[in-house]
Write a protein that holds these residues in place. Sequence first.
Motif: not given
Length: 101
Positions: A1-9, A30-38, A60-64, A69-72
Amino acid sequence: MLHHAFFWLNNPASREDRDALIRGLETLRAIPLIRTLTIGVPALTEQRDVVESGFAVSELMVFDSLADQNAYQSHPLHQRFVEECSHLWSKVVVYDVEALP
């Protein structure tokens, strides 16, 4: 599961606000549910009609799993990030992707 967020300031020219948002995103590691965070900023690639580079920061986050992702979303560290950093952004666009095998 990929979660990609884009932020405008709210203040797109503010390096201080951008850096504060990046620091806030770093706390999510520090959130253990996140496998990868870029975490990244727009690349200086050629501008084409299909390239969106108006955002300030992305993550960009990767979850198992979708369940992770919902728990995150309700994890206390994620809730604190939103509480402490949401004043920095004017817009967030999220793409959640179920990766194919």
